[in-house]
Scaffold this motif. Sequence first.
Motif, PDB file in Angstrom:
ATOM      1  N   ARG A  62       0.840  -1.313  -0.016  1.00 44.17           N
ATOM      2  CA  ARG A  62      -0.016  -0.046   0.146  1.00 44.17           C
ATOM      3  C   ARG A  62       0.812   1.300   0.020  1.00 44.17           C
ATOM      4  N   ARG A  63       1.730   1.255   0.851  1.00 44.82           N
ATOM      5  CA  ARG A  63       2.612   2.616   0.933  1.00 44.82           C
ATOM      6  C   ARG A  63       3.334   2.534  -0.555  1.00 44.82           C
ATOM      7  N   TRP A 107       0.851   4.102  -3.010  1.00 43.28           N
ATOM      8  CA  TRP A 107       0.580   5.464  -2.631  1.00 43.28           C
ATOM      9  C   TRP A 107       1.638   6.288  -2.988  1.00 43.28           C
TER      10      TRP A 107
END
Length: 121
Positions: free
Chosen positions: A3-4, A7
């Motif tokens: 996820r990091r 994003w």
Amino acid sequence: MFRRTFWFTAGAAAGVWATTKVHRKLKQLTPESLAAQAANKAIDAGHKVREFAVDVKAGMVRREAELGEALGLEAPADPALPAPRRLAAIEYTEQPRTVYSAHPQNHHPRHYDPHNRNEDH
């Protein structure tokens, strides 16, 4: 972790996209670019005016032909009638006169043009 990374990549891509857009807009607002845009618009306007003038001239020629037909100006002349007289254009054949100034300090000749409407001759 995934996820990091997603994003971070999405944010970096958005930043690059926004920076590119801002730089393009700034280039469009430089004086040279504005002058080029104005020149292009003036050229386009000139082309449109020229096209309009050509259309008007074509319409005039067409209308003159219609009027000539309606008034019988295009009809062949009656052989019993004398031919129409046409006035020749008058040509200006006189050479310009040399005029000398009345003042003694100005002895240089000037050419006198009778068609010159300036007040200083």
